[in-house]
Design a protein around this motif. Structure first.
Motif, PDB file in Angstrom:
ATOM      1  N   CYS A  47      12.967  14.671 -34.511  1.00 58.32           N
ATOM      2  CA  CYS A  47      12.475  16.057 -34.516  1.00 58.32           C
ATOM      3  C   CYS A  47      10.951  16.105 -34.502  1.00 58.32           C
ATOM      4  CB  CYS A  47      13.008  16.809 -35.741  1.00 58.32           C
ATOM      5  SG  CYS A  47      14.778  17.151 -35.671  1.00 58.32           S
ATOM      6  N   ARG A  48      10.293  15.129 -35.155  1.00 55.73           N
ATOM      7  CA  ARG A  48       8.829  15.100 -35.164  1.00 55.73           C
ATOM      8  C   ARG A  48       8.239  14.777 -33.804  1.00 55.73           C
ATOM      9  NH1 ARG A  48       9.102  11.626 -39.640  1.00 55.73           N
ATOM     10  NH2 ARG A  48       9.862  12.867 -41.342  1.00 55.73           N
ATOM     11  N   ARG A  49       9.050  14.306 -32.872  1.00 57.61           N
ATOM     12  CA  ARG A  49       8.564  14.087 -31.511  1.00 57.61           C
ATOM     13  C   ARG A  49       8.288  15.426 -30.823  1.00 57.61           C
ATOM     14  NH1 ARG A  49      12.732  11.203 -28.317  1.00 57.61           N
ATOM     15  NH2 ARG A  49      11.129  11.256 -26.721  1.00 57.61           N
ATOM     16  N   PHE A  50       8.933  16.485 -31.296  1.00 54.32           N
ATOM     17  CA  PHE A  50       8.811  17.797 -30.669  1.00 54.32           C
ATOM     18  C   PHE A  50       7.995  18.782 -31.498  1.00 54.32           C
ATOM     19  CE2 PHE A  50      12.954  15.988 -29.573  1.00 54.32           C
ATOM     20  CZ  PHE A  50      12.857  15.924 -28.209  1.00 54.32           C
ATOM     21  N   LEU A  51       7.964  18.583 -32.816  1.00 58.02           N
ATOM     22  CA  LEU A  51       7.414  19.590 -33.725  1.00 58.02           C
ATOM     23  C   LEU A  51       6.502  18.959 -34.777  1.00 58.02           C
ATOM     24  CD1 LEU A  51      10.837  21.317 -34.434  1.00 58.02           C
ATOM     25  CD2 LEU A  51       9.053  22.234 -32.953  1.00 58.02           C
ATOM     26  N   SER A  52       5.747  19.818 -35.465  1.00 60.78           N
ATOM     27  CA  SER A  52       4.962  19.363 -36.607  1.00 60.78           C
ATOM     28  C   SER A  52       5.916  19.012 -37.748  1.00 60.78           C
ATOM     29  CB  SER A  52       4.005  20.459 -37.052  1.00 60.78           C
ATOM     30  OG  SER A  52       4.730  21.551 -37.587  1.00 60.78           O
ATOM     31  N   ALA A  54       6.330  20.182 -40.806  1.00 61.16           N
ATOM     32  CA  ALA A  54       6.972  21.306 -41.495  1.00 61.16           C
ATOM     33  C   ALA A  54       8.107  21.892 -40.655  1.00 61.16           C
ATOM     34  CB  ALA A  54       5.943  22.382 -41.824  1.00 61.16           C
ATOM     35  N   THR A  55       7.844  22.126 -39.396  1.00 60.81           N
ATOM     36  CA  THR A  55       8.895  22.711 -38.557  1.00 60.81           C
ATOM     37  C   THR A  55       9.946  21.675 -38.187  1.00 60.81           C
ATOM     38  OG1 THR A  55       7.451  22.416 -36.639  1.00 60.81           O
ATOM     39  CG2 THR A  55       7.517  24.611 -37.619  1.00 60.81           C
ATOM     40  N   ALA A  56       9.569  20.391 -38.176  1.00 54.91           N
ATOM     41  CA  ALA A  56      10.564  19.337 -37.923  1.00 54.91           C
ATOM     42  C   ALA A  56      11.572  19.294 -39.064  1.00 54.91           C
ATOM     43  CB  ALA A  56       9.884  17.988 -37.756  1.00 54.91           C
ATOM     44  N   ASP A  57      11.111  19.545 -40.284  1.00 52.64           N
ATOM     45  CA  ASP A  57      12.037  19.595 -41.419  1.00 52.64           C
ATOM     46  C   ASP A  57      13.027  20.744 -41.254  1.00 52.64           C
ATOM     47  OD1 ASP A  57      10.784  17.419 -42.540  1.00 52.64           O
ATOM     48  OD2 ASP A  57       9.584  18.602 -43.952  1.00 52.64           O
ATOM     49  N   ASP A  58      12.554  21.884 -40.741  1.00 50.54           N
ATOM     50  CA  ASP A  58      13.454  23.002 -40.478  1.00 50.54           C
ATOM     51  C   ASP A  58      14.488  22.628 -39.414  1.00 50.54           C
ATOM     52  OD1 ASP A  58      12.014  24.520 -42.274  1.00 50.54           O
ATOM     53  OD2 ASP A  58      10.844  25.561 -40.734  1.00 50.54           O
ATOM     54  N   ALA A  59      14.032  21.942 -38.372  1.00 52.61           N
ATOM     55  CA  ALA A  59      14.950  21.517 -37.316  1.00 52.61           C
ATOM     56  C   ALA A  59      15.968  20.519 -37.852  1.00 52.61           C
ATOM     57  CB  ALA A  59      14.176  20.906 -36.151  1.00 52.61           C
ATOM     58  N   LEU A  60      15.540  19.634 -38.727  1.00 54.34           N
ATOM     59  CA  LEU A  60      16.450  18.654 -39.316  1.00 54.34           C
ATOM     60  C   LEU A  60      17.512  19.348 -40.159  1.00 54.34           C
ATOM     61  CD1 LEU A  60      17.129  15.657 -39.829  1.00 54.34           C
ATOM     62  CD2 LEU A  60      15.596  15.769 -41.799  1.00 54.34           C
ATOM     63  N   GLN A  61      17.078  20.306 -40.950  1.00 55.68           N
ATOM     64  CA  GLN A  61      18.033  21.060 -41.766  1.00 55.68           C
ATOM     65  C   GLN A  61      19.027  21.800 -40.875  1.00 55.68           C
ATOM     66  OE1 GLN A  61      16.250  23.901 -44.422  1.00 55.68           O
ATOM     67  NE2 GLN A  61      18.169  24.377 -45.423  1.00 55.68           N
ATOM     68  N   GLN A  62      18.532  22.425 -39.815  1.00 54.53           N
ATOM     69  CA  GLN A  62      19.415  23.141 -38.898  1.00 54.53           C
ATOM     70  C   GLN A  62      20.374  22.182 -38.198  1.00 54.53           C
ATOM     71  OE1 GLN A  62      19.467  26.578 -38.752  1.00 54.53           O
ATOM     72  NE2 GLN A  62      21.392  26.127 -37.725  1.00 54.53           N
ATOM     73  N   THR A  63      19.910  20.978 -37.914  1.00 57.98           N
ATOM     74  CA  THR A  63      20.761  19.959 -37.297  1.00 57.98           C
ATOM     75  C   THR A  63      21.976  19.683 -38.166  1.00 57.98           C
ATOM     76  OG1 THR A  63      18.892  18.919 -36.183  1.00 57.98           O
ATOM     77  CG2 THR A  63      20.844  17.548 -36.545  1.00 57.98           C
ATOM     78  N   PHE A  64      21.750  19.452 -39.444  1.00 61.86           N
ATOM     79  CA  PHE A  64      22.865  19.121 -40.324  1.00 61.86           C
ATOM     80  C   PHE A  64      23.758  20.332 -40.598  1.00 61.86           C
ATOM     81  CE2 PHE A  64      20.154  15.407 -41.511  1.00 61.86           C
ATOM     82  CZ  PHE A  64      21.013  14.456 -40.986  1.00 61.86           C
ATOM     83  N   ILE A  65      23.183  21.526 -40.608  1.00 62.73           N
ATOM     84  CA  ILE A  65      24.000  22.732 -40.750  1.00 62.73           C
ATOM     85  C   ILE A  65      24.932  22.863 -39.545  1.00 62.73           C
ATOM     86  CG2 ILE A  65      23.927  25.265 -40.704  1.00 62.73           C
ATOM     87  CD1 ILE A  65      21.330  25.032 -42.406  1.00 62.73           C
ATOM     88  N   ASN A  66      24.366  22.692 -38.335  1.00 65.50           N
ATOM     89  CA  ASN A  66      25.174  22.801 -37.113  1.00 65.50           C
ATOM     90  C   ASN A  66      26.227  21.696 -37.041  1.00 65.50           C
ATOM     91  OD1 ASN A  66      23.512  24.929 -36.481  1.00 65.50           O
ATOM     92  ND2 ASN A  66      22.400  23.862 -34.874  1.00 65.50           N
ATOM     93  N   ALA A  67      25.828  20.478 -37.405  1.00 63.90           N
ATOM     94  CA  ALA A  67      26.770  19.355 -37.356  1.00 63.90           C
ATOM     95  C   ALA A  67      27.910  19.569 -38.343  1.00 63.90           C
ATOM     96  CB  ALA A  67      26.047  18.049 -37.657  1.00 63.90           C
ATOM     97  N   HIS A  68      27.592  20.008 -39.547  1.00 67.57           N
ATOM     98  CA  HIS A  68      28.631  20.243 -40.544  1.00 67.57           C
ATOM     99  C   HIS A  68      29.597  21.323 -40.058  1.00 67.57           C
ATOM    100  CE1 HIS A  68      30.487  21.765 -44.272  1.00 67.57           C
ATOM    101  NE2 HIS A  68      30.422  20.492 -44.640  1.00 67.57           N
ATOM    102  N   GLY A  69      29.030  22.392 -39.509  1.00 74.05           N
ATOM    103  CA  GLY A  69      29.888  23.458 -39.003  1.00 74.05           C
ATOM    104  C   GLY A  69      30.832  22.972 -37.913  1.00 74.05           C
ATOM    105  N   ALA A  70      30.322  22.148 -37.018  1.00 71.71           N
ATOM    106  CA  ALA A  70      31.156  21.636 -35.926  1.00 71.71           C
ATOM    107  C   ALA A  70      32.195  20.633 -36.429  1.00 71.71           C
ATOM    108  CB  ALA A  70      30.279  20.987 -34.859  1.00 71.71           C
ATOM    109  N   LEU A  71      31.790  19.781 -37.360  1.00 69.03           N
ATOM    110  CA  LEU A  71      32.722  18.762 -37.857  1.00 69.03           C
ATOM    111  C   LEU A  71      33.837  19.343 -38.717  1.00 69.03           C
ATOM    112  CD1 LEU A  71      30.266  15.845 -38.745  1.00 69.03           C
ATOM    113  CD2 LEU A  71      31.868  15.964 -36.826  1.00 69.03           C
ATOM    114  N   THR A  72      33.570  20.460 -39.373  1.00 68.39           N
ATOM    115  CA  THR A  72      34.591  21.056 -40.233  1.00 68.39           C
ATOM    116  C   THR A  72      35.378  22.160 -39.545  1.00 68.39           C
ATOM    117  OG1 THR A  72      32.939  22.545 -41.193  1.00 68.39           O
ATOM    118  CG2 THR A  72      33.377  20.474 -42.366  1.00 68.39           C
ATOM    119  N   ASP A  73      35.023  22.497 -38.324  1.00 67.87           N
ATOM    120  CA  ASP A  73      35.751  23.510 -37.557  1.00 67.87           C
ATOM    121  C   ASP A  73      36.964  22.844 -36.905  1.00 67.87           C
ATOM    122  OD1 ASP A  73      36.737  25.449 -35.880  1.00 67.87           O
ATOM    123  OD2 ASP A  73      34.823  25.878 -34.907  1.00 67.87           O
ATOM    124  N   PRO A  74      38.166  23.234 -37.294  1.00 71.28           N
ATOM    125  CA  PRO A  74      39.350  22.570 -36.737  1.00 71.28           C
ATOM    126  C   PRO A  74      39.523  22.798 -35.231  1.00 71.28           C
ATOM    127  CG  PRO A  74      39.985  24.397 -38.164  1.00 71.28           C
ATOM    128  CD  PRO A  74      38.501  24.259 -38.270  1.00 71.28           C
TER     129      PRO A  74
END
Length: 186
Positions: A47-52, A54-74
Motif C-alpha cells: 500500500c505504501r507504494r501507492f500512498l503516504s 497515513a493513508t496506506a494504513d487506511d488502505a491496509l485496514q480497508q483491505t482486511f475489512i474487504n477480505a474478511h467480508g468476502a471470506l465470510t460471505d457464503p
C-alpha cells in the motif's frame, strides 16, 4: 485432530493459506487473525507504494475489512491463492483512496519519475506526469472508473460491464473516449 477442537495459535501460525481460508469461512476468527498477522507487513509495504504512510494504513485496514467480508460471505467465491488475492484487494483499496478528491496530495516525488541527467528533462517529465494525473482526475466518473479498472487493475471489459450493469461494447466506448481525452491532454 477432530474438527470440533480448535487449533492452537502455533498451529494456526503454521497452517497453510488454504486451511486458514477454510477455517475463516467456517467462522473461526482466530484463523482470520492469523491471516492478518501473516500478511499485514507485506500488504502495508504494498500500500505504501501507492500512498503516504497515513493513508496506506487506511488502505491496509480497508483491505482486511474487504477480505474478511468476502471470506465470510457464503455466496462469495473463495480465492484460488490467498496472497495474490489479498494484494489485489490492497491495490484496489489504495487506488480507491488515492482517487478520493478530498485528499490533498503533495507533489510527485522525483524518484517516482525516474532519474534523468538534465534538470530540464526531470522538470518536463514531472510536468507531463502532473498533467496526466490531473487529466485522469478530470475524466467523467464512468470513464475514469473504466480506464483505472482496465489499465491499472487489469480487469476485462466484460468484468467491468458485469459489475456496472452495462454491455461490454459500452465499456469499450467509455475506455476509447477516456484514452482519447488522455492523449489530447498529454
Amino acid at each position: 485432530m477432530s474438527p470440533s477442537r480448535p487449533l492452537s495459535p502455533a498451529a494456526l501460525a503454521t497452517a497453510s493459506d488454504a486451511r486458514l481460508v477454510a477455517l475463516t469461512r467456517a467462522g473461526d476468527e482466530r484463523a482470520f487473525a492469523a491471516i492478518v498477522a501473516r500478511y499485514q507487513g507485506p500488504l502495508a509495504r504494498h500500500c505504501r507504494r501507492f500512498l503516504s504512510s497515513a493513508t496506506a494504513d487506511d488502505a491496509l485496514q480497508q483491505t482486511f475489512i474487504n477480505a474478511h467480508g468476502a471470506l465470510t460471505d457464503p455466496r462469495a467465491t473463495l480465492p484460488l491463492a490467498l496472497k495474490p488475492w489479498l494484494h489485489r484487494i490492497a491495490r484496489n483499496a489504495a487506488l480507491n483512496i488515492a482517487r478520493d478528491p478530498q485528499l490533498e496530495f503533495g507533489p510527485v516525488p522525483d524518484d517516482l519519475l525516474g532519474r534523468e541527467s538534465e534538470p530540464e528533462d526531470v522538470f518536463a517529465r514531472r510536468e507531463w506526469f502532473d498533467a496526466f494525473v490531473e487529466a485522469i482526475g478530470a475524466l467523467p466518473d464512468s470513464q475514469r472508473q473504466v480506464i483505472v479498472r482496465h489499465a491499472f487493475n487489469g480487469d476485462s471489459h466484460e468484468a467491468i460491464a458485469a459489475d456496472l450493469g452495462m454491455t461490454a461494447g459500452a465499456i469499450r466506448q467509455l475506455a476509447y473516449r477516456a484514452r482519447g481525452t488522455l492523449r489530447a491532454a498529454a
